[in-house]
Design a protein around this motif. Structure first.
Motif, PDB file in Angstrom:
ATOM      1  N   TYR A  32      -0.172   1.066   1.198  1.00 39.43           N
ATOM      2  CA  TYR A  32       0.977   0.870   0.319  1.00 39.43           C
ATOM      3  C   TYR A  32       0.595   0.581  -1.125  1.00 39.43           C
ATOM      4  CZ  TYR A  32       3.353   0.997   4.725  1.00 39.43           C
ATOM      5  OH  TYR A  32       3.805   1.411   5.956  1.00 39.43           O
ATOM      6  N   GLY A  33      -0.694   0.711  -1.441  1.00 39.68           N
ATOM      7  CA  GLY A  33      -1.150   0.562  -2.817  1.00 39.68           C
ATOM      8  C   GLY A  33      -0.972  -0.841  -3.375  1.00 39.68           C
ATOM      9  N   LEU A  34      -1.130  -1.842  -2.522  1.00 39.69           N
ATOM     10  CA  LEU A  34      -0.968  -3.225  -2.951  1.00 39.69           C
ATOM     11  C   LEU A  34      -2.326  -3.862  -3.222  1.00 39.69           C
ATOM     12  CD1 LEU A  34       1.606  -4.370  -0.230  1.00 39.69           C
ATOM     13  CD2 LEU A  34       2.105  -3.692  -2.592  1.00 39.69           C
ATOM     14  N   GLU A  35      -2.344  -4.825  -4.127  1.00 34.23           N
ATOM     15  CA  GLU A  35      -3.548  -5.625  -4.273  1.00 34.23           C
ATOM     16  C   GLU A  35      -3.761  -6.354  -2.964  1.00 34.23           C
ATOM     17  OE1 GLU A  35      -4.036  -8.022  -7.857  1.00 34.23           O
ATOM     18  OE2 GLU A  35      -2.277  -6.980  -8.675  1.00 34.23           O
ATOM     19  N   ARG A  36      -5.014  -6.579  -2.604  1.00 34.16           N
ATOM     20  CA  ARG A  36      -5.316  -7.194  -1.315  1.00 34.16           C
ATOM     21  C   ARG A  36      -4.619  -8.550  -1.168  1.00 34.16           C
ATOM     22  NH1 ARG A  36      -8.948  -6.929   3.166  1.00 34.16           N
ATOM     23  NH2 ARG A  36      -8.370  -8.763   4.370  1.00 34.16           N
ATOM     24  N   CYS A  37      -4.623  -9.365  -2.221  1.00 31.90           N
ATOM     25  CA  CYS A  37      -4.008 -10.690  -2.107  1.00 31.90           C
ATOM     26  C   CYS A  37      -2.500 -10.584  -1.877  1.00 31.90           C
ATOM     27  CB  CYS A  37      -4.329 -11.547  -3.320  1.00 31.90           C
ATOM     28  SG  CYS A  37      -3.866 -10.805  -4.891  1.00 31.90           S
ATOM     29  N   VAL A  38      -1.867  -9.574  -2.428  1.00 31.69           N
ATOM     30  CA  VAL A  38      -0.435  -9.364  -2.205  1.00 31.69           C
ATOM     31  C   VAL A  38      -0.218  -8.858  -0.775  1.00 31.69           C
ATOM     32  CG1 VAL A  38       1.612  -8.053  -2.913  1.00 31.69           C
ATOM     33  CG2 VAL A  38       0.037  -8.954  -4.646  1.00 31.69           C
ATOM     34  N   ALA A  39      -1.058  -7.938  -0.329  1.00 27.09           N
ATOM     35  CA  ALA A  39      -0.951  -7.415   1.039  1.00 27.09           C
ATOM     36  C   ALA A  39      -1.100  -8.534   2.056  1.00 27.09           C
ATOM     37  CB  ALA A  39      -2.000  -6.332   1.266  1.00 27.09           C
ATOM     38  N   GLU A  40      -1.964  -9.489   1.798  1.00 28.17           N
ATOM     39  CA  GLU A  40      -2.121 -10.619   2.718  1.00 28.17           C
ATOM     40  C   GLU A  40      -0.834 -11.430   2.800  1.00 28.17           C
ATOM     41  OE1 GLU A  40      -5.585 -12.839   1.520  1.00 28.17           O
ATOM     42  OE2 GLU A  40      -6.939 -11.227   2.163  1.00 28.17           O
ATOM     43  N   ARG A  41      -0.180 -11.646   1.681  1.00 24.54           N
ATOM     44  CA  ARG A  41       1.095 -12.379   1.677  1.00 24.54           C
ATOM     45  C   ARG A  41       2.159 -11.596   2.438  1.00 24.54           C
ATOM     46  NH1 ARG A  41       2.255 -12.522  -4.083  1.00 24.54           N
ATOM     47  NH2 ARG A  41       4.225 -13.430  -3.464  1.00 24.54           N
ATOM     48  N   VAL A  42       2.198 -10.294   2.223  1.00 28.83           N
ATOM     49  CA  VAL A  42       3.186  -9.433   2.870  1.00 28.83           C
ATOM     50  C   VAL A  42       2.987  -9.426   4.385  1.00 28.83           C
ATOM     51  CG1 VAL A  42       3.882  -6.999   3.130  1.00 28.83           C
ATOM     52  CG2 VAL A  42       3.595  -7.992   0.838  1.00 28.83           C
ATOM     53  N   VAL A  43       1.767  -9.265   4.845  1.00 28.42           N
ATOM     54  CA  VAL A  43       1.487  -9.242   6.285  1.00 28.42           C
ATOM     55  C   VAL A  43       1.790 -10.609   6.896  1.00 28.42           C
ATOM     56  CG1 VAL A  43      -0.338  -8.976   8.022  1.00 28.42           C
ATOM     57  CG2 VAL A  43      -0.128  -7.312   6.166  1.00 28.42           C
ATOM     58  N   ASP A  44       1.434 -11.681   6.203  1.00 32.76           N
ATOM     59  CA  ASP A  44       1.743 -13.029   6.691  1.00 32.76           C
ATOM     60  C   ASP A  44       3.245 -13.178   6.941  1.00 32.76           C
ATOM     61  OD1 ASP A  44       1.124 -16.082   6.904  1.00 32.76           O
ATOM     62  OD2 ASP A  44       2.742 -15.932   5.431  1.00 32.76           O
ATOM     63  N   GLN A  45       4.056 -12.765   5.981  1.00 31.43           N
ATOM     64  CA  GLN A  45       5.504 -12.902   6.118  1.00 31.43           C
ATOM     65  C   GLN A  45       6.059 -11.966   7.179  1.00 31.43           C
ATOM     66  OE1 GLN A  45       7.533 -15.368   3.936  1.00 31.43           O
ATOM     67  NE2 GLN A  45       5.487 -15.910   4.634  1.00 31.43           N
ATOM     68  N   ALA A  46       5.484 -10.763   7.308  1.00 32.58           N
ATOM     69  CA  ALA A  46       5.935  -9.823   8.338  1.00 32.58           C
ATOM     70  C   ALA A  46       5.648 -10.374   9.735  1.00 32.58           C
ATOM     71  CB  ALA A  46       5.266  -8.465   8.140  1.00 32.58           C
ATOM     72  N   LEU A  47       4.487 -10.980   9.908  1.00 29.95           N
ATOM     73  CA  LEU A  47       4.164 -11.568  11.215  1.00 29.95           C
ATOM     74  C   LEU A  47       5.145 -12.679  11.570  1.00 29.95           C
ATOM     75  CD1 LEU A  47       0.286 -11.639  10.868  1.00 29.95           C
ATOM     76  CD2 LEU A  47       1.555 -10.477  12.708  1.00 29.95           C
ATOM     77  N   ALA A  48       5.453 -13.544  10.602  1.00 33.36           N
ATOM     78  CA  ALA A  48       6.410 -14.624  10.861  1.00 33.36           C
ATOM     79  C   ALA A  48       7.783 -14.048  11.201  1.00 33.36           C
ATOM     80  CB  ALA A  48       6.491 -15.559   9.658  1.00 33.36           C
ATOM     81  N   LEU A  49       8.228 -13.063  10.436  1.00 33.61           N
ATOM     82  CA  LEU A  49       9.527 -12.423  10.672  1.00 33.61           C
ATOM     83  C   LEU A  49       9.594 -11.822  12.073  1.00 33.61           C
ATOM     84  CD1 LEU A  49      12.281 -11.111   9.787  1.00 33.61           C
ATOM     85  CD2 LEU A  49      10.890  -9.153   9.051  1.00 33.61           C
ATOM     86  N   VAL A  50       8.618 -11.003  12.399  1.00 34.92           N
ATOM     87  CA  VAL A  50       8.647 -10.312  13.689  1.00 34.92           C
ATOM     88  C   VAL A  50       8.545 -11.322  14.832  1.00 34.92           C
ATOM     89  CG1 VAL A  50       7.457  -8.624  15.152  1.00 34.92           C
ATOM     90  CG2 VAL A  50       7.823  -8.143  12.717  1.00 34.92           C
ATOM     91  N   PHE A  51       7.763 -12.370  14.660  1.00 34.48           N
ATOM     92  CA  PHE A  51       7.679 -13.399  15.691  1.00 34.48           C
ATOM     93  C   PHE A  51       9.042 -14.052  15.915  1.00 34.48           C
ATOM     94  CE2 PHE A  51       6.984 -17.614  17.390  1.00 34.48           C
ATOM     95  CZ  PHE A  51       6.121 -17.356  18.440  1.00 34.48           C
ATOM     96  N   VAL A  52       9.736 -14.378  14.841  1.00 29.15           N
ATOM     97  CA  VAL A  52      11.063 -14.996  14.976  1.00 29.15           C
ATOM     98  C   VAL A  52      12.044 -14.005  15.590  1.00 29.15           C
ATOM     99  CG1 VAL A  52      13.014 -16.006  13.715  1.00 29.15           C
ATOM    100  CG2 VAL A  52      10.665 -16.671  13.136  1.00 29.15           C
ATOM    101  N   MET A  53      11.993 -12.761  15.166  1.00 27.32           N
ATOM    102  CA  MET A  53      12.874 -11.740  15.739  1.00 27.32           C
ATOM    103  C   MET A  53      12.660 -11.621  17.242  1.00 27.32           C
ATOM    104  SD  MET A  53      12.549  -8.811  12.793  1.00 27.32           S
ATOM    105  CE  MET A  53      13.673  -7.645  13.536  1.00 27.32           C
TER     106      MET A  53
END
Length: 145
Positions: A32-53
């Motif tokens: 997705y052409g993201l800086e690695r530090c941004v991608a880490e934040r995005v994946v962290d939030q996606a994991l939390a979201l999907v876990f709650v879902m």
């Protein structure tokens, strides 16, 4: 006298091994052409979201923000790993069911509240719920904001 004990929050990252997280974050950054530090934040939030879902069964009423969506896509594109992760955590495969919901601030606040209620840290800038957020470029606060 009663002493209040602050409850600790957890991260989405804590739901996977370090190796799994590194693989997912690297893929997300590259795909997705993201800086690695941004991608880490995005994946962290996606994991939390999907876990709650998956753990609440409320997935149909929840949606990722535009900035978190690449994280969920990263998870589901690792199909074998994602299927196993879902089975271990929920006992079933949580399907990605795109819908035509508009990502309103109200919906994002509701989703953020559900993630917080489940004990996860929330990066409000990625959800468009931070007061100072100036999307689209990582809220406009510079690299790795």
């Amino acid at each position: 006298m009663t002493t209040a004990v602050a409850s600790e929050t957890r991260t989405g990252r804590s739901l996977v091994t370090d190796t799994e997280f590194d693989t997912l974050a690297a893929f997300c950054a590259d795909e997705y052409g993201l800086e690695r530090c941004v991608a880490e934040r995005v994946v962290d939030q996606a994991l939390a979201l999907v876990f709650v879902m998956g753990s609440t069964g409320e997935g149909a009423a929840m949606a990722p923000s535009e900035l978190v969506d690449p994280g969920w896509h990263t998870l589901i594109l690792h199909t074998s790993w994602y299927a196993d992760w879902c089975e271990r955590n929920f006992g079933y495969f949580l399907h990605h069911q795109p819908n035509s919901k508009v990502r309103t601030r109200g919906l994002m606040v509701d989703v953020v509240d559900k993630i917080k209620s489940a004990g996860f840290e929330v990066d409000e800038r990625l959800w468009g719920t931070a007061a100072e957020c100036n999307a689209p470029a990582c809220c406009g606060d510079g690299p790795c904001c």
